[in-house]
Design a protein around this motif. Structure first.
Motif, PDB file in Angstrom:
ATOM      1  N   ASN A 122     -91.590 -16.678 -31.756  1.00  0.00           N
ATOM      2  CA  ASN A 122     -92.980 -16.239 -31.649  1.00  0.00           C
ATOM      3  C   ASN A 122     -93.981 -17.369 -31.859  1.00  0.00           C
ATOM      4  OD1 ASN A 122     -92.593 -13.333 -31.243  1.00  0.00           O
ATOM      5  ND2 ASN A 122     -91.611 -13.444 -33.235  1.00  0.00           N
ATOM      6  N   ALA A 123     -93.569 -18.597 -31.641  1.00  0.00           N
ATOM      7  CA  ALA A 123     -94.448 -19.746 -31.885  1.00  0.00           C
ATOM      8  C   ALA A 123     -95.719 -19.657 -31.038  1.00  0.00           C
ATOM      9  CB  ALA A 123     -93.705 -21.054 -31.605  1.00  0.00           C
ATOM     10  N   ASN A 124     -95.612 -19.267 -29.784  1.00  0.00           N
ATOM     11  CA  ASN A 124     -96.801 -19.165 -28.926  1.00  0.00           C
ATOM     12  C   ASN A 124     -97.769 -18.105 -29.430  1.00  0.00           C
ATOM     13  OD1 ASN A 124     -96.361 -21.198 -27.062  1.00  0.00           O
ATOM     14  ND2 ASN A 124     -95.048 -19.902 -25.803  1.00  0.00           N
ATOM     15  N   ALA A 125     -97.268 -16.960 -29.818  1.00  0.00           N
ATOM     16  CA  ALA A 125     -98.142 -15.896 -30.332  1.00  0.00           C
ATOM     17  C   ALA A 125     -98.819 -16.337 -31.625  1.00  0.00           C
ATOM     18  CB  ALA A 125     -97.338 -14.619 -30.561  1.00  0.00           C
ATOM     19  N   ILE A 126     -98.093 -17.040 -32.480  1.00  0.00           N
ATOM     20  CA  ILE A 126     -98.664 -17.531 -33.731  1.00  0.00           C
ATOM     21  C   ILE A 126     -99.748 -18.564 -33.435  1.00  0.00           C
ATOM     22  CG2 ILE A 126     -98.159 -18.841 -35.836  1.00  0.00           C
ATOM     23  CD1 ILE A 126     -95.335 -17.486 -35.734  1.00  0.00           C
ATOM     24  N   LEU A 146    -116.706 -34.316 -23.650  1.00  0.00           N
ATOM     25  CA  LEU A 146    -115.485 -35.056 -23.378  1.00  0.00           C
ATOM     26  C   LEU A 146    -114.446 -33.980 -23.087  1.00  0.00           C
ATOM     27  CD1 LEU A 146    -114.129 -37.900 -25.535  1.00  0.00           C
ATOM     28  CD2 LEU A 146    -112.723 -35.901 -25.257  1.00  0.00           C
ATOM     29  N   THR A 147    -113.730 -34.067 -21.980  1.00  0.00           N
ATOM     30  CA  THR A 147    -112.752 -33.033 -21.643  1.00  0.00           C
ATOM     31  C   THR A 147    -111.373 -33.634 -21.456  1.00  0.00           C
ATOM     32  OG1 THR A 147    -113.227 -33.188 -19.271  1.00  0.00           O
ATOM     33  CG2 THR A 147    -114.468 -31.556 -20.522  1.00  0.00           C
ATOM     34  N   LEU A 148    -110.372 -32.844 -21.791  1.00  0.00           N
ATOM     35  CA  LEU A 148    -108.977 -33.235 -21.636  1.00  0.00           C
ATOM     36  C   LEU A 148    -108.247 -32.093 -20.940  1.00  0.00           C
ATOM     37  CD1 LEU A 148    -108.507 -34.426 -25.311  1.00  0.00           C
ATOM     38  CD2 LEU A 148    -108.914 -35.891 -23.349  1.00  0.00           C
ATOM     39  N   ALA A 149    -107.652 -32.379 -19.782  1.00  0.00           N
ATOM     40  CA  ALA A 149    -106.941 -31.333 -19.060  1.00  0.00           C
ATOM     41  C   ALA A 149    -105.749 -30.840 -19.870  1.00  0.00           C
ATOM     42  CB  ALA A 149    -106.482 -31.840 -17.696  1.00  0.00           C
ATOM     43  N   ASN A 150    -104.991 -31.764 -20.436  1.00  0.00           N
ATOM     44  CA  ASN A 150    -103.826 -31.403 -21.247  1.00  0.00           C
ATOM     45  C   ASN A 150    -103.710 -32.368 -22.412  1.00  0.00           C
ATOM     46  OD1 ASN A 150    -102.623 -29.227 -19.625  1.00  0.00           O
ATOM     47  ND2 ASN A 150    -102.365 -30.828 -18.105  1.00  0.00           N
ATOM     48  N   LEU A 151    -103.490 -31.822 -23.569  1.00  0.00           N
ATOM     49  CA  LEU A 151    -103.305 -32.588 -24.790  1.00  0.00           C
ATOM     50  C   LEU A 151    -102.043 -32.066 -25.456  1.00  0.00           C
ATOM     51  CD1 LEU A 151    -104.318 -34.379 -27.224  1.00  0.00           C
ATOM     52  CD2 LEU A 151    -105.590 -32.372 -27.954  1.00  0.00           C
ATOM     53  N   SER A 152    -101.116 -32.963 -25.774  1.00  0.00           N
ATOM     54  CA  SER A 152     -99.878 -32.552 -26.440  1.00  0.00           C
ATOM     55  C   SER A 152     -99.702 -33.342 -27.724  1.00  0.00           C
ATOM     56  CB  SER A 152     -98.661 -32.819 -25.545  1.00  0.00           C
ATOM     57  OG  SER A 152     -98.723 -32.054 -24.382  1.00  0.00           O
ATOM     58  N   LEU A 153     -99.316 -32.645 -28.772  1.00  0.00           N
ATOM     59  CA  LEU A 153     -98.999 -33.264 -30.052  1.00  0.00           C
ATOM     60  C   LEU A 153     -97.551 -32.953 -30.387  1.00  0.00           C
ATOM     61  CD1 LEU A 153    -102.032 -32.200 -32.255  1.00  0.00           C
ATOM     62  CD2 LEU A 153    -101.488 -34.505 -31.556  1.00  0.00           C
ATOM     63  N   ASN A 154     -96.752 -33.979 -30.558  1.00  0.00           N
ATOM     64  CA  ASN A 154     -95.397 -33.802 -31.068  1.00  0.00           C
ATOM     65  C   ASN A 154     -95.438 -34.209 -32.525  1.00  0.00           C
ATOM     66  OD1 ASN A 154     -94.421 -32.991 -28.598  1.00  0.00           O
ATOM     67  ND2 ASN A 154     -93.786 -35.035 -27.997  1.00  0.00           N
ATOM     68  N   VAL A 155     -95.024 -33.309 -33.393  1.00  0.00           N
ATOM     69  CA  VAL A 155     -95.125 -33.555 -34.830  1.00  0.00           C
ATOM     70  C   VAL A 155     -93.763 -33.433 -35.496  1.00  0.00           C
ATOM     71  CG1 VAL A 155     -97.516 -32.773 -34.930  1.00  0.00           C
ATOM     72  CG2 VAL A 155     -95.700 -31.155 -35.352  1.00  0.00           C
ATOM     73  N   ALA A 158     -97.173 -23.374 -28.311  1.00  0.00           N
ATOM     74  CA  ALA A 158     -96.426 -24.109 -29.327  1.00  0.00           C
ATOM     75  C   ALA A 158     -94.941 -23.844 -29.167  1.00  0.00           C
ATOM     76  CB  ALA A 158     -96.881 -23.691 -30.720  1.00  0.00           C
ATOM     77  N   LYS A 159     -94.175 -24.795 -29.621  1.00  0.00           N
ATOM     78  CA  LYS A 159     -92.732 -24.589 -29.731  1.00  0.00           C
ATOM     79  C   LYS A 159     -92.280 -25.312 -30.988  1.00  0.00           C
ATOM     80  CE  LYS A 159     -90.717 -28.359 -27.150  1.00  0.00           C
ATOM     81  NZ  LYS A 159     -89.691 -28.750 -26.234  1.00  0.00           N
ATOM     82  N   ILE A 160     -91.212 -24.843 -31.557  1.00  0.00           N
ATOM     83  CA  ILE A 160     -90.740 -25.400 -32.821  1.00  0.00           C
ATOM     84  C   ILE A 160     -89.408 -26.103 -32.662  1.00  0.00           C
ATOM     85  CG2 ILE A 160     -90.009 -24.789 -35.166  1.00  0.00           C
ATOM     86  CD1 ILE A 160     -92.078 -22.578 -35.111  1.00  0.00           C
ATOM     87  N   PHE A 161     -88.571 -25.627 -31.766  1.00  0.00           N
ATOM     88  CA  PHE A 161     -87.229 -26.183 -31.649  1.00  0.00           C
ATOM     89  C   PHE A 161     -87.026 -26.814 -30.298  1.00  0.00           C
ATOM     90  CE2 PHE A 161     -82.641 -25.889 -31.040  1.00  0.00           C
ATOM     91  CZ  PHE A 161     -82.207 -26.474 -32.222  1.00  0.00           C
ATOM     92  N   PRO A 162     -86.455 -27.963 -30.144  1.00  0.00           N
ATOM     93  CA  PRO A 162     -85.848 -28.842 -31.135  1.00  0.00           C
ATOM     94  C   PRO A 162     -86.866 -29.718 -31.886  1.00  0.00           C
ATOM     95  CG  PRO A 162     -85.529 -29.792 -28.981  1.00  0.00           C
ATOM     96  CD  PRO A 162     -86.250 -28.481 -28.787  1.00  0.00           C
ATOM     97  N   THR A 163     -88.062 -29.895 -31.324  1.00  0.00           N
ATOM     98  CA  THR A 163     -89.111 -30.613 -32.050  1.00  0.00           C
ATOM     99  C   THR A 163     -90.364 -29.749 -32.047  1.00  0.00           C
ATOM    100  OG1 THR A 163     -89.887 -31.747 -30.052  1.00  0.00           O
ATOM    101  CG2 THR A 163     -88.271 -32.919 -31.388  1.00  0.00           C
ATOM    102  N   ALA A 164     -91.189 -29.927 -33.046  1.00  0.00           N
ATOM    103  CA  ALA A 164     -92.433 -29.166 -33.121  1.00  0.00           C
ATOM    104  C   ALA A 164     -93.437 -29.779 -32.154  1.00  0.00           C
ATOM    105  CB  ALA A 164     -92.973 -29.181 -34.547  1.00  0.00           C
ATOM    106  N   ARG A 165     -94.019 -28.943 -31.294  1.00  0.00           N
ATOM    107  CA  ARG A 165     -94.941 -29.425 -30.266  1.00  0.00           C
ATOM    108  C   ARG A 165     -96.063 -28.417 -30.089  1.00  0.00           C
ATOM    109  NH1 ARG A 165     -95.068 -28.822 -24.499  1.00  0.00           N
ATOM    110  NH2 ARG A 165     -96.187 -30.543 -23.588  1.00  0.00           N
ATOM    111  N   LEU A 217     -91.210 -31.944 -37.932  1.00  0.00           N
ATOM    112  CA  LEU A 217     -91.080 -30.546 -38.350  1.00  0.00           C
ATOM    113  C   LEU A 217     -91.013 -30.379 -39.870  1.00  0.00           C
ATOM    114  CD1 LEU A 217     -90.786 -27.597 -37.583  1.00  0.00           C
ATOM    115  CD2 LEU A 217     -88.341 -27.967 -37.306  1.00  0.00           C
ATOM    116  N   MET A 218     -90.181 -31.121 -40.543  1.00  0.00           N
ATOM    117  CA  MET A 218     -89.979 -30.918 -41.978  1.00  0.00           C
ATOM    118  C   MET A 218     -91.263 -31.120 -42.801  1.00  0.00           C
ATOM    119  SD  MET A 218     -87.102 -29.632 -42.161  1.00  0.00           S
ATOM    120  CE  MET A 218     -86.904 -29.531 -43.920  1.00  0.00           C
TER     121      MET A 218
END
Length: 137
Positions: free
Chosen positions: A29-33, A82-91, A60-67, A93-94
């Motif tokens: 349920n990462a996307n809903a959260i 300032l606009t960004l079409a797509n922004l991704s953060l890989n973080v 969002a997704k959590i597995f295999p990496t948090a994104r 997890l622990m």
């Protein structure tokens, strides 16, 4: 003695089942959260940047990496943006479990950034004008 071992085994099994179930729920349920917390994330980003921040979509997704992926992000201040079409953060997890955000990768796709050169320095459209780019750390 045998009864105590069985009880301990059942308690450990129950603990593993509860923790595993909670993690499975978060992964599924990462996307809903993420969508539920979208207004709060926009507010936190707005407060941090000193400009109004809006997100078109968030996933969002959590597995295999948090994104965390944000579509159509806009940072606006004083009629400029300032606009960004797509922004991704890989973080990592622990550290998230310890309320620590460690960004491993930040990807900006199709940014539209306007930079002004004035005698006080460089300014980025959408960010507060009281802090020139040349003064930022």
């Amino acid at each position: 003695m045998k009864k105590l071992i069985v009880i301990l085994f059942l308690l450990v099994f129950l603990l593993v089942a509860v923790v595993g179930g909670g993690l499975a729920y978060a992964v599924m349920n990462a996307n809903a959260i993420a969508k539920q917390y979208k207004p709060e994330l926009e507010k936190l980003a707005s407060d941090a940047l000193g400009s109004k921040v809006t997100f078109g979509g968030i996933s969002a997704k959590i597995f295999p990496t948090a994104r965390l992926a944000i579509a159509d992000a806009q940072i606006a201040s004083g009629g400029e943006s300032l606009t960004l079409a797509n922004l991704s953060l890989n973080v990592a997890l622990m550290p998230l479990f310890e309320r620590d955000l460690q960004v491993k990768e930040l990807v900006l796709d199709t940014p539209k950034i306007t930079i002004y050169l004035e005698k006080e320095g460089f300014f980025v459209a959408g960010l507060p004008r009281d802090v020139p780019v040349s003064a930022m750390p």
